[in-house]
Motif scaffolding. Structure first.
Motif, short mmCIF file in Angstrom:
data_model
loop_
_atom_site.label_atom_id
_atom_site.label_comp_id
_atom_site.label_asym_id
_atom_site.label_seq_id
_atom_site.Cartn_x
_atom_site.Cartn_y
_atom_site.Cartn_z
N ALA A 103 46.85 103.29 -38.89
CA ALA A 103 47.67 102.13 -39.23
C ALA A 103 47.02 100.84 -38.75
N LYS A 104 45.97 100.96 -37.92
CA LYS A 104 45.24 99.78 -37.44
C LYS A 104 44.19 99.40 -38.48
N LEU A 105 44.60 98.61 -39.46
CA LEU A 105 43.69 98.29 -40.56
C LEU A 105 44.07 96.99 -41.23
N VAL A 106 43.11 96.46 -41.98
CA VAL A 106 43.33 95.39 -42.95
C VAL A 106 42.64 95.87 -44.23
N GLU A 107 43.41 96.20 -45.24
CA GLU A 107 42.84 96.72 -46.49
C GLU A 107 42.48 95.56 -47.42
N PHE A 108 41.45 95.76 -48.23
CA PHE A 108 41.04 94.70 -49.16
C PHE A 108 40.54 95.32 -50.47
N ALA A 109 40.62 94.53 -51.52
CA ALA A 109 40.12 94.95 -52.84
C ALA A 109 39.76 93.70 -53.63
N ALA A 110 38.59 93.72 -54.27
CA ALA A 110 38.13 92.60 -55.08
C ALA A 110 37.94 93.08 -56.51
N GLY A 111 38.36 92.24 -57.46
CA GLY A 111 38.22 92.61 -58.86
C GLY A 111 38.20 91.38 -59.74
N ILE A 112 37.93 91.60 -61.02
CA ILE A 112 37.86 90.52 -62.00
C ILE A 112 39.28 90.01 -62.28
N PRO A 113 39.54 88.71 -62.07
CA PRO A 113 40.89 88.19 -62.27
C PRO A 113 41.13 87.62 -63.67
N ASP A 114 40.08 87.22 -64.36
CA ASP A 114 40.19 86.46 -65.60
C ASP A 114 40.45 87.40 -66.77
N LEU A 115 41.55 87.21 -67.48
CA LEU A 115 41.88 88.06 -68.61
C LEU A 115 40.84 87.97 -69.72
N PRO A 163 44.71 102.72 -52.11
CA PRO A 163 45.99 102.17 -52.58
C PRO A 163 45.92 100.73 -53.09
N LEU A 164 45.30 99.81 -52.32
CA LEU A 164 45.27 98.42 -52.77
C LEU A 164 44.36 98.26 -53.99
N GLY A 165 43.27 99.02 -54.05
CA GLY A 165 42.41 99.01 -55.23
C GLY A 165 43.14 99.54 -56.45
N THR A 166 43.98 100.57 -56.25
CA THR A 166 44.81 101.09 -57.34
C THR A 166 45.75 100.03 -57.85
N ALA A 167 46.40 99.30 -56.94
CA ALA A 167 47.31 98.24 -57.34
C ALA A 167 46.59 97.15 -58.13
N LEU A 168 45.36 96.86 -57.74
CA LEU A 168 44.57 95.85 -58.45
C LEU A 168 44.24 96.32 -59.87
N LEU A 169 43.86 97.59 -60.01
CA LEU A 169 43.59 98.13 -61.34
C LEU A 169 44.84 98.11 -62.20
N VAL A 170 45.97 98.45 -61.63
CA VAL A 170 47.23 98.42 -62.37
C VAL A 170 47.51 97.02 -62.89
N HIS A 219 35.20 100.81 -62.30
CA HIS A 219 33.83 100.64 -61.82
C HIS A 219 33.57 99.23 -61.29
N TYR A 220 34.40 98.28 -61.65
CA TYR A 220 34.21 96.88 -61.25
C TYR A 220 35.15 96.47 -60.12
N ILE A 221 35.76 97.43 -59.47
CA ILE A 221 36.65 97.15 -58.35
C ILE A 221 35.96 97.56 -57.04
N TYR A 222 35.92 96.64 -56.09
CA TYR A 222 35.34 96.89 -54.76
C TYR A 222 36.50 97.01 -53.78
N ALA A 223 36.67 98.18 -53.20
CA ALA A 223 37.83 98.44 -52.37
C ALA A 223 37.42 99.04 -51.04
N GLY A 224 38.02 98.53 -49.96
CA GLY A 224 37.69 99.03 -48.63
C GLY A 224 38.73 98.59 -47.63
N ALA A 225 38.35 98.63 -46.35
CA ALA A 225 39.27 98.24 -45.29
C ALA A 225 38.51 97.96 -44.01
N LEU A 226 39.11 97.13 -43.18
CA LEU A 226 38.66 96.94 -41.80
C LEU A 226 39.53 97.85 -40.95
#
Length: 291
Positions: A226-238, A89-96, A121-128
């Motif tokens: 529900a016991k999680l911290v989700e994260f996603a990293a991606g390219i921010p620069d347009l 979900p959070l990776g999807t939001a980042l791609l959007v 392919h350039y989005i790293y998405a996961g969770a604790l």
């Protein structure tokens, strides 16, 4: 007006990184809007923007996915792209958000739609996670399942681009391999009290910025807890996103006539090499069934 980018839930719309990035349209699911309302909602977006690109992850309820395809079929239009993107979900939001950024550039709707596969392919998405007992998105061994019964257990999980799972404090390599390019990290807290993402993961990945966001409603179901911290990293620069997309050769879809990059059209999902039938040479922009 720029091409409209659409989602099925408002919590998949991250804050804009600048004042130029437009928002995203929210296509309401069947439980919130009847079919006539959905047709009017989508028709108004097409009237205003010309083309609509909607991200459709596989974890959406089947009724929501069916509604999207029904609306597209009833409107008889090739101007709606339904993109099957497999990200958390959070990776999807980042791609959007990245697609929203690209809409202000000089890319055609077809290029923007087909760019989604490239950018994913350039989005790293996961969770604790506090438990992996119900995690079915990546392989989980019996040992990890057994460790999930410990009240204090925490697991670092990367779902995309390469699955990785490790228990914090164990013998495994805890920090999953991160991106080898400049990124910003977005994270969202569930019911797990931990600073690991911001305090350890972000420095290890050498991210250029960290942003906290509310947890998407579908995250708990996606990760099995529900016991999680989700994260996603991606390219921010347009400018980097623009160069990445612009560097790929553009082709014309032989089925619907729109521009595309990669090997598949984002609007009709036809592969690049697929020619239209000889007796179906109709103008681009005319509705036709999916090949």
């Amino acid at each position: 007006m720029p091409t409209a980018i659409a989602v099925t839930s408002a919590d998949l719309v991250l804050p804009a990184p600048d004042r130029h990035t437009p928002g995203a349209a929210v296509l309401h699911p069947p439980g919130q809007l009847d079919l006539d309302g959905a047709l009017a909602e989508t028709g108004a977006l097409l009237e205003r923007h010309g083309h609509l690109v909607a991200v459709v992850p596989p974890w959406l309820p089947s009724a929501t996915v069916q509604r999207l395809h029904t609306v597209r079929a009833i409107l008889e239009t090739d101007r709606i792209a339904l993109l099957p993107i497999d990200l958390p979900p959070l990776g999807t939001a980042l791609l959007v958000r990245q697609l929203r950024q690209l809409t202000v550039c000089d890319f055609s709707p077809g290029v923007i739609a087909s760019a989604a596969r490239l950018l994913s392919h350039y989005i790293y998405a996961g969770a604790l996670l506090g438990s992996v007992a119900k995690l079915d998105r990546i392989p989980v061994g019996l040992k990890a399942h057994a460790r999930s019964w410990s009240p204090s257990a925490q697991f670092a999980v990367l779902a995309h681009p390469t699955p990785h799972l490790a228990k914090l404090g164990g013998q495994d390599k805890v920090i999953p391999a991160g991106p080898e390019f400049a990124t910003h990290l977005t994270f969202a807290r569930g019911q797990l009290a931990s600073e690991w993402v911001a305090a350890e993961l972000a420095p290890a990945w050498q991210v250029q910025g960290v942003l906290e966001n509310p947890l998407p409603a579908d995250s708990a179901a996606f990760w099995g807890t529900a016991k999680l911290v989700e994260f996603a990293a991606g390219i921010p620069d347009l400018s980097v996103l623009y160069q990445l997309v612009a560097s790929v050769r553009r082709e014309q879809c032989r089925w619907c006539g729109l521009e595309l990059i990669g090997d598949r059209c984002g609007f009709c999902q036809a592969p690049l090499a697929a020619p239209p039938p000889a007796d179906r040479q109709v103008p681009a922009g005319t509705a036709r069934s999916r090949p």
